[in-house]
Design an enzyme around this catalytic site. Structure first.
Site, short mmCIF file in Angstrom:
data_model
loop_
_atom_site.label_atom_id
_atom_site.label_comp_id
_atom_site.label_asym_id
_atom_site.label_seq_id
_atom_site.Cartn_x
_atom_site.Cartn_y
_atom_site.Cartn_z
N CYS A 114 -5.44 7.98 9.07
CA CYS A 114 -5.56 7.49 10.07
C CYS A 114 -5.56 8.77 11.27
CB CYS A 114 -5.21 6.30 10.23
SG CYS A 114 -5.63 5.09 9.06
N ARG A 170 0.36 14.78 13.27
CA ARG A 170 0.37 14.10 11.57
C ARG A 170 0.49 15.56 10.65
NH1 ARG A 170 -1.85 8.94 8.85
NH2 ARG A 170 0.46 8.45 8.36
N ASP A 203 3.55 0.99 12.39
CA ASP A 203 2.36 -0.18 11.63
C ASP A 203 1.96 -1.38 12.21
OD1 ASP A 203 2.14 2.55 10.03
OD2 ASP A 203 2.85 1.62 8.81
N ARG A 251 -8.97 -0.37 3.57
CA ARG A 251 -8.49 0.99 2.96
C ARG A 251 -6.78 0.30 2.60
NH1 ARG A 251 -6.99 5.09 6.88
NH2 ARG A 251 -5.74 5.36 5.48
N LYS A 295 0.72 -1.29 0.09
CA LYS A 295 0.21 -0.17 -0.15
C LYS A 295 1.53 1.20 0.08
CE LYS A 295 -1.92 1.52 3.94
NZ LYS A 295 -1.65 3.33 3.90
N ASN A 296 1.57 0.89 0.75
CA ASN A 296 2.48 2.04 1.24
C ASN A 296 3.37 2.70 0.34
OD1 ASN A 296 1.08 2.75 3.74
ND2 ASN A 296 2.41 2.38 4.69
#
Ligand code: EPU
Length: 417
Positions: A116, A121, A304, A396, A22-23
């Protein structure tokens, strides 16, 4: 609204194939905009974060074709216009459009990104890089209007090795004049994948994967093909499922070195793993040692996987300590693990987890993506039925999670409520 139901206690056996990261994918897709030609990216995971980026690309006028996991992006007709708040706040990675558009057109209008809610952030390090290269930043509430007459390479030192700021620097500097030297860069494999992708298009980036990256600006970027690297966080999550309730569960299509910080911790707990060049096989064990973990940037233990591994630590014999060093609000899973029977105390940024405790199925919430993964793991291990609400967060980031777990023996369903 969607929820996941899991009947716990079923052994997981067989093979789980890991999807594209994903990232990495969420950075490659916006980076494709920098090309003046057609770009092909394979192994794109089928997750809702990619759908949101697809929507932004098409909104800007790019043509996007998806054939299975292959994404073909033609940005030749892109019109650089404001990206509306409703779509940029859908995910964190929308801010890669900030740098890609600024790098290509010297102007971008976009809103503060979503993602999220695991902490503040901020994006100050990205903005600092933009300014250092010559951009002017105006803020109107949540909106940023960033313009530059020209972007000129310089030396930038990040205050902390931010993944997002490192990737944004690559994207904005790749077409700037002269050399940009980025110091204290993040070293995650996802950064290497973005640099390789841009170099395949004709960029000149050296040092990605180390703390000093040198980017020599080029005038034009062309067509290229790349494959998304395997998702090390998805791999780690399923490896933890195997540790909790697996019998010869094989996690395949992975780069084992990318999750070494996890496998070393699993060995400390007492697991013996069978490793190949692209797989790891794991089985649950009777007696597990407690351990201490501190989250750090790569190659340290990834934040994560902090929430997913908390489920495993509830099963170790004794007190484990877990320190979260990246986000100030990434313990929202603890309330729900305790509701299932865990014994976890929060002291500031540290958890004290006393085990072993049996987990009992009940209704819990996926407060964010990795908290959701933590609850799925708890549900697989628990006695009885666990209902996890708000699982849009999980969808997601985890491709086909229901199918992948069902195929290895889990009793898990996704329901619309
Ligand atoms: N930070 C700042 N200022 C900045 C940038 C970061 O203070 O300008 C701080 C953050 O507040 C945080 C730390 O630095 O405390 C690290 O943030 P980083 O920029 O590295 O994270 P990110 O780019 O926002 C990506 C992943 C996250 C993952 C982190 C760390 C994406 C889209 N997101 O976020 O993934 O936790 O790197 O590895 O790539 C997830 O997948 O669940 C997830 C949250």
């Amino acid at each position: 609204m969607k929820q996941i139901k899991i009947e716990g206690g079923h052994l997981l056996q067989g093979v789980i194939n890991i999807s594209g990261a994903k990232n990495s994918a969420v950075a490659l897709v916006p980076a494709a905009l920098l090309s003046d030609d057609i770009v092909k990216i394979d192994n794109i995971p089928n997750i809702s974060d990619i759908d949101a980026l697809n929507e932004i690309l098409e909104y800007l006028g790019a043509t996007v074709k998806r054939e299975g996991s292959l994404m073909i992006i033609d940005s030749t007709n892109v019109i650089n216009k404001e990206i509306p708040e409703a779509i940029s706040t859908k995910l964190r990675a929308s801010y890669y459009f900030m740098s890609a558009l600024l790098g290509k057109y010297k102007k971008v209008e976009i809103y503060f990104p979503g993602g999220c809610s695991i902490g503040a952030r901020p994006i100050d390090q990205t903005l600092k890089t933009f300014k250092a290269l010559g951009a002017n930043i105006e803020e109107e509430g949540n909106k940023y209007i960033i313009t530059a007459e020209k972007l000129v390479g310089t030396t930038v030192q990040l205050d902390m090795p931010s993944v997002g700021a490192t990737i944004n620097t690559l994207l904005v500097a790749v077409k700037a004049e002269g050399e940009t030297i980025l110091k204290n860069a993040a070293k995650e494999p996802e950064i290497v994948s973005v640099a390789t992708f841009l170099n395949n298009m004709g960029a000149n980036i050296k040092g990605a994967g180390t703390s000093c990256i040198r980017i020599n600006g080029v005038k034009k970027l062309g067509s290229c093909f790349t494959e998304v690297i395997p998702d090390r966080i998805e791999a780690g999550t399923y490896l933890l499922a195997g540790a909790l309730i697996g019998k010869n569960l094989t996690i395949k299509n992975i780069i084992p070195e990318h999750i070494e910080s996890l496998t070393l911790k699993l060995q400390e707990i007492g697991f013996s793993l069978e490793k190949g060049s692209d797989y790891i096989t794991i089985s649950s064990i009777e007696k597990m040692n407690p351990i201490n973990i501190k989250t750090l940037g790569y190659p340290g233990f990834p934040t994560d996987l902090q929430q997913p591994i908390t489920t495993l630590l509830t099963q170790c014999n004794g007190i484990s300590e877990l320190e979260e060093n990246l986000y100030e609000n990434r313990f929202q899973n603890v309330e729900y693990l305790n509701k299932m029977g865990a014994n976890i105390k929060i002291n500031d940024q540290k958890l004290e987890i006393e085990g072993p405790t049996s987990l009992l199925g009940t209704t819990v919430k996926a407060t964010d993506l990795r908290a959701g993964a933590c609850m799925v793991l708890a549900g697989l291990k628990a006695n009885g039925v666990t209902t996890i609400t708000d699982v849009e967060h999980v969808l997601r980031g985890y491709e086909n999670i229901i199918e992948k777990l069902t195929d290895v023996g889990a009793k898990i369903t996704l329901e619309e409520i």
